[in-house]
Design a protein around this motif. Structure first.
Motif, PDB file in Angstrom:
ATOM      1  N   UNK A   1       0.854  -1.183   0.000  1.00  0.00           N
ATOM      2  CA  UNK A   1       0.000   0.000   0.000  1.00  0.00           C
ATOM      3  C   UNK A   1       0.896   1.240   0.000  1.00  0.00           C
ATOM      4  N   UNK A   2       0.481   2.274  -0.721  1.00  0.00           N
ATOM      5  CA  UNK A   2       1.264   3.507  -0.807  1.00  0.00           C
ATOM      6  C   UNK A   2       0.346   4.694  -0.507  1.00  0.00           C
TER       7      UNK A   2
ATOM      8  N   UNK B   1       4.427  12.456  -4.146  1.00  0.00           N
ATOM      9  CA  UNK B   1       5.470  11.435  -4.051  1.00  0.00           C
ATOM     10  C   UNK B   1       4.862  10.037  -4.027  1.00  0.00           C
ATOM     11  N   UNK B   2       3.741   9.908  -3.325  1.00  0.00           N
ATOM     12  CA  UNK B   2       3.067   8.614  -3.263  1.00  0.00           C
ATOM     13  C   UNK B   2       2.582   8.198  -4.648  1.00  0.00           C
ATOM     14  N   UNK B   3       2.055   9.145  -5.393  1.00  0.00           N
ATOM     15  CA  UNK B   3       1.590   8.849  -6.746  1.00  0.00           C
ATOM     16  C   UNK B   3       2.753   8.416  -7.635  1.00  0.00           C
TER      17      UNK B   3
ATOM     18  N   UNK C   1      -0.106  -3.953  -5.837  1.00  0.00           N
ATOM     19  CA  UNK C   1       0.215  -2.625  -5.326  1.00  0.00           C
ATOM     20  C   UNK C   1      -1.074  -1.792  -5.297  1.00  0.00           C
ATOM     21  N   UNK C   2      -1.324  -1.142  -4.190  1.00  0.00           N
ATOM     22  CA  UNK C   2      -2.527  -0.329  -4.032  1.00  0.00           C
ATOM     23  C   UNK C   2      -2.151   1.103  -3.688  1.00  0.00           C
ATOM     24  N   UNK C   3      -2.660   2.044  -4.471  1.00  0.00           N
ATOM     25  CA  UNK C   3      -2.458   3.466  -4.199  1.00  0.00           C
ATOM     26  C   UNK C   3      -3.662   3.970  -3.423  1.00  0.00           C
ATOM     27  N   UNK C   4      -3.479   4.267  -2.150  1.00  0.00           N
ATOM     28  CA  UNK C   4      -4.575   4.751  -1.327  1.00  0.00           C
ATOM     29  C   UNK C   4      -4.899   6.194  -1.691  1.00  0.00           C
TER      30      UNK C   4
ATOM     31  N   UNK D   1       3.157  -1.047   4.111  1.00  0.00           N
ATOM     32  CA  UNK D   1       2.620   0.295   3.889  1.00  0.00           C
ATOM     33  C   UNK D   1       3.783   1.262   3.713  1.00  0.00           C
ATOM     34  N   UNK D   2       3.941   1.789   2.501  1.00  0.00           N
ATOM     35  CA  UNK D   2       4.932   2.835   2.237  1.00  0.00           C
ATOM     36  C   UNK D   2       4.245   4.164   2.472  1.00  0.00           C
TER      37      UNK D   2
END
Length: 290
Positions: free
Chosen positions: A141-142, A151-153, A166-169, A189-190
């Protein structure tokens, strides 16, 4: 530009091997709850660490302070830097920045930030975090905050190509319980969190940690409170001649992590790249040059 003074945390790390067992008890307490554990009187902090006041006094002198009052003031200044907003930061730079064009001062500040950031990275911890990021047995998860969501994107786009699951929250914290619902032990979780630290990110990290999720935290030099539940914490130096902090050292660390994760699982990653290129060709998403 002169090198910024070392933080108390850095001084402890540099002198830790020379501390006695009693002095390390206080040092460990301070690092576990930094900097709050050192903001009380010397008698109170000594009692909290179950050591004598002379032990605390000797330790702060080993760190380079004349006495506990000077040590206490240094922690207070760090705390002030943590909570200061853009206007306060801009005022500090306006009065303290050296003469010269902003471009030169900016370039020097960024260079200093990069040097400080990478000189303080533990390679063993970096490699362990990369192994965690490349572990496809669990989901990655990011998520980022108000500024760091960019940055997360960026991280999500690359990790999605490198590995599966991979999941972009989303940036809306109201949706986060839906993600937490599916988190299980072994997931990663990053998380990005820089000053001013966001309480919703901290609560998310606590909920994820309670479920056995390993947290890789990328934060600033003062460290988000999330560090207390993170498996791996990386501090990036961010101050520049601006009302805003810089993400350049943060981005460089992230790109190093992306590159290392790619190499860690290259056989699988190469296959994903090849199949992804085939899909790009089929969709004609990119222009091809003959």
């Amino acid at each position: 530009m002169t090198k910024p003074p070392a933080t108390v945390r850095e001084l402890i790390r540099e002198t830790y091997s020379s501390l006695t067992q009693s002095e390390r008890k206080f040092a460990n307490l301070l690092l576990e709850n930094y900097p709050a554990a050192g903001l009380a009187s010397i008698t109170i902090v000594a009692s909290n660490a179950d050591v004598s006041t002379p032990t605390v006094a000797r330790m702060v002198q080993k760190l380079g302070f004349k006495g506990y009052p000077q040590f206490h003031q240094a922690l207070l200044k760090e705390l002030e830097a943590k909570v200061s907003g853009p206007t306060k930061r801009r005022d500090n730079w306006a009065t303290e920045a050296p003469e010269g064009h902003l471009l030169n001062r900016f370039a020097q500040a960024v260079t200093d930030n990069l040097q400080q950031t990478f000189s303080n990275i533990d390679t063993v911890q970096f490699d362990a975090a990369v192994l965690q990021l490349s572990n496809t047995e669990g989901r990655l998860y990011v998520v980022g905050g108000r500024i760091t969501r960019a940055l997360a994107d960026y991280a999500f786009t690359h990790f999605q190509a490198i590995r599966q699951r991979v999941t972009h929250m989303t940036s809306s914290s109201a949706t986060w319980p839906h993600y937490v619902l599916d988190m299980v032990e072994g997931d990663t979780l990053l998380l990005f969190d820089v000053r001013r630290y966001e309480t919703n990110l901290q609560r998310l990290a606590e909920l994820a940690s309670e479920r056995g999720v390993k947290i890789v935290l990328i934060t600033d030099q003062w460290a988000s409170p999330i560090a207390s539940v993170a498996e791996h914490t990386f501090n990036c130096w961010v101050e520049i001649p601006s009302a805003w902090d810089s993400n350049i050292s943060t981005m460089m660390l992230l790109e190093a992590m992306i590159a290392a994760t790619q190499e860690e699982s290259w056989d699988k990653t190469k296959d994903r790249y090849d199949r992804l290129d085939e899909l790009f060709d089929m969709t004609r998403l990119f222009r091809k040059f003959s």
